[in-house]
Design a protein around this motif. Structure first.
Motif, short mmCIF file in Angstrom:
data_model
loop_
_atom_site.label_atom_id
_atom_site.label_comp_id
_atom_site.label_asym_id
_atom_site.label_seq_id
_atom_site.Cartn_x
_atom_site.Cartn_y
_atom_site.Cartn_z
N ARG A 137 3.99 3.99 6.14
CA ARG A 137 3.47 2.88 5.36
C ARG A 137 3.93 3.04 3.76
O ARG A 137 4.26 2.25 2.94
CB ARG A 137 2.01 2.77 5.66
CG ARG A 137 1.40 1.55 5.08
CD ARG A 137 0.27 1.26 5.33
NE ARG A 137 -1.06 2.02 4.56
CZ ARG A 137 -1.38 2.08 3.25
NH1 ARG A 137 -1.35 1.02 2.82
NH2 ARG A 137 -2.51 2.86 3.20
N ALA A 138 3.52 4.25 3.31
CA ALA A 138 3.78 4.85 2.24
C ALA A 138 5.26 4.73 1.59
O ALA A 138 5.64 4.23 0.45
CB ALA A 138 3.16 6.08 1.88
N VAL A 139 6.04 5.13 2.44
CA VAL A 139 7.41 4.96 2.30
C VAL A 139 7.99 3.67 2.25
O VAL A 139 8.73 3.27 1.29
CB VAL A 139 8.19 5.92 3.08
CG1 VAL A 139 10.02 5.80 3.14
CG2 VAL A 139 8.17 7.51 3.30
N ASN A 140 7.49 2.75 3.09
CA ASN A 140 8.07 1.61 3.00
C ASN A 140 7.50 0.55 1.72
O ASN A 140 8.19 -0.21 1.30
CB ASN A 140 7.58 0.85 4.32
CG ASN A 140 8.45 1.22 5.66
OD1 ASN A 140 9.49 1.63 5.35
ND2 ASN A 140 7.65 1.05 6.72
N SER A 141 6.27 1.04 1.17
CA SER A 141 5.90 0.49 0.06
C SER A 141 5.93 0.90 -1.15
O SER A 141 5.62 0.47 -2.19
CB SER A 141 4.41 -0.08 0.43
OG SER A 141 4.15 -0.68 1.70
N ASN A 142 6.77 2.28 -1.03
CA ASN A 142 6.90 3.08 -2.39
C ASN A 142 5.39 3.35 -3.03
O ASN A 142 5.44 3.13 -4.24
CB ASN A 142 7.71 2.12 -3.29
CG ASN A 142 9.13 1.94 -2.84
OD1 ASN A 142 9.78 2.56 -2.09
ND2 ASN A 142 9.81 1.25 -3.43
N LYS A 198 -3.80 10.89 1.76
CA LYS A 198 -4.38 9.88 0.97
C LYS A 198 -3.37 8.99 0.32
O LYS A 198 -2.75 9.19 -0.67
CB LYS A 198 -5.60 10.22 -0.11
CG LYS A 198 -6.62 10.88 0.84
CD LYS A 198 -7.67 11.39 -0.19
CE LYS A 198 -8.96 12.00 0.62
NZ LYS A 198 -9.89 12.56 -0.38
N THR A 199 -3.06 7.77 0.72
CA THR A 199 -2.29 6.77 0.01
C THR A 199 -2.71 6.02 -1.04
O THR A 199 -3.69 5.36 -1.05
CB THR A 199 -1.54 5.82 1.06
OG1 THR A 199 -1.11 6.35 2.04
CG2 THR A 199 -0.50 4.92 0.38
N THR A 200 -1.99 6.31 -2.45
CA THR A 200 -2.77 5.51 -3.51
C THR A 200 -2.30 4.21 -3.44
O THR A 200 -1.31 3.95 -2.69
CB THR A 200 -2.38 6.26 -4.59
OG1 THR A 200 -0.98 6.24 -5.03
CG2 THR A 200 -2.80 7.88 -4.57
N GLN A 201 -2.64 3.41 -4.44
CA GLN A 201 -2.18 1.96 -4.98
C GLN A 201 -0.88 1.84 -5.85
O GLN A 201 -0.50 1.12 -6.41
CB GLN A 201 -3.13 1.01 -4.92
CG GLN A 201 -4.10 0.68 -3.95
CD GLN A 201 -3.45 0.43 -2.49
OE1 GLN A 201 -2.87 -0.67 -2.76
NE2 GLN A 201 -3.76 0.94 -1.42
#
Length: 307
Positions: A137-142, A198-201
């Protein structure tokens, strides 16, 4: 042991929810919470965080799969063969992952018999599926990610990274990312040693040159900020047909073809260790013609071995 039990429950829950959605069901958060004996907050987090990369949406308080993604039986011979191959490829990725994948594949396949055999020597990542989904998810949304990384057995430290790709080289899984605390230096993190994700925004932009570097890489040895250089290799007629069937590098081009069936090929690398292990694997049927120093290094290694 409690942690593993919780993980198994979460994985089973997510797979079950996805299966229901792909089957065309419309799901209520409250009903799912009762079914799995968890809070509605947990189910809502499943949809909003863990399943965000899937084509799902909420309408009138019900979660649905977008049109065109419902699983259906297939009739195309070509599609059937593709699915047969996919089914065999997942055998090498780990027992738990394999069983889950085969369950989903069986829903769109018309038969149970698969005459195709494929052998992939990949490490088992079944215990990292939720982490992989978060990283995906983090990779796809940078999105920038904060996590912990275990460098040695008793040495763990926090990292803040820009995740670029989840990659597999020679059967091992890595996260390719830029280390923010090290001036965006490109690093390769062993996937199984990443914890507490932990994925940030906060988002970042991906340089097109980095994309090209990753797409052209041969092994985990590839380097950032290094000008690619050409390696010219003579390939014996004994193995030339295999090298032409399956290229050893995305950049491979055939420079010369000789009457005896041997060929000269050129590949581009950013580090000598991208190509040296491949040459050694095919010895004595490959020889580096240029640059000379790589051939000398291989010969020196062989002399040490023969002693």
């Amino acid at each position: 042991m409690a942690y593993k039990h919780d993980y198994d429950k979460a994985l089973t829950r997510l797979v079950t929810i996805l299966t229901k959605l792909y089957n065309g069901e419309e799901l209520s958060v409250k009903e799912l919470a009762e079914e799995f004996n968890v809070s509605t907050r947990t189910i809502q987090r499943d949809f909003n965080d863990r399943l965000i990369s899937f084509p799902i949406y909420q309408e009138n308080r019900l979660w649905k799969m977008q049109e065109g993604f419902k699983i259906e039986k297939i009739s195309s011979i070509e599609d059937q063969v593709v699915l047969d191959i996919m089914e065999k490829l997942v055998d090498g990725v780990g027992s738990k992952f394999s069983s889950k994948a085969k369950t989903l594949l069986s829903k769109i396949k018309n038969d149970e018999l698969n005459p195709i055999y494929a052998k992939l020597n990949m490490e088992d990542i079944s215990d990292k599926l939720i982490s992989i989904q978060e990283l995906e998810r983090a990779v796809n949304s940078n999105f920038i990610v904060k996590c912990n990384y275990k460098l040695k057995e008793n040495e763990t430290y926090p990292i803040k990274i820009k995740p670029l790709k989840i990659a597999n080289y020679e059967g091992y899984w890595y996260l390719i990312a830029l280390d923010i605390n090290d001036k965006d230096r490109l690093k390769k993190y062993y996937l199984k040693n990443i914890f507490n994700i932990k994925t940030t925004q906060s988002q970042f932009e991906v340089d097109s040159k980095l994309e090209e570097l990753l797409n052209n890489s041969i092994s985990i040895w590839f380097q950032q900020n290094t000008e690619p250089f050409e390696v010219k290799i003579n390939v014996s007629n004994v193995i030339s047909k295999y090298i032409q069937r399956k290229t050893i590098a995305p950049t491979q081009v055939i420079e010369s073809i000789y009457e005896d069936g041997s060929v000269d090929i050129i590949v581009k690398v950013t580090h000598e260790m991208e190509i040296i292990p491949i040459i050694k694997y095919w010895l004595p049927y490959m020889k580096v013609l240029e640059p000379k120093w790589i051939n000398t290094k291989i010969c020196d290694d062989l002399k040490i071995y023969l002693k």
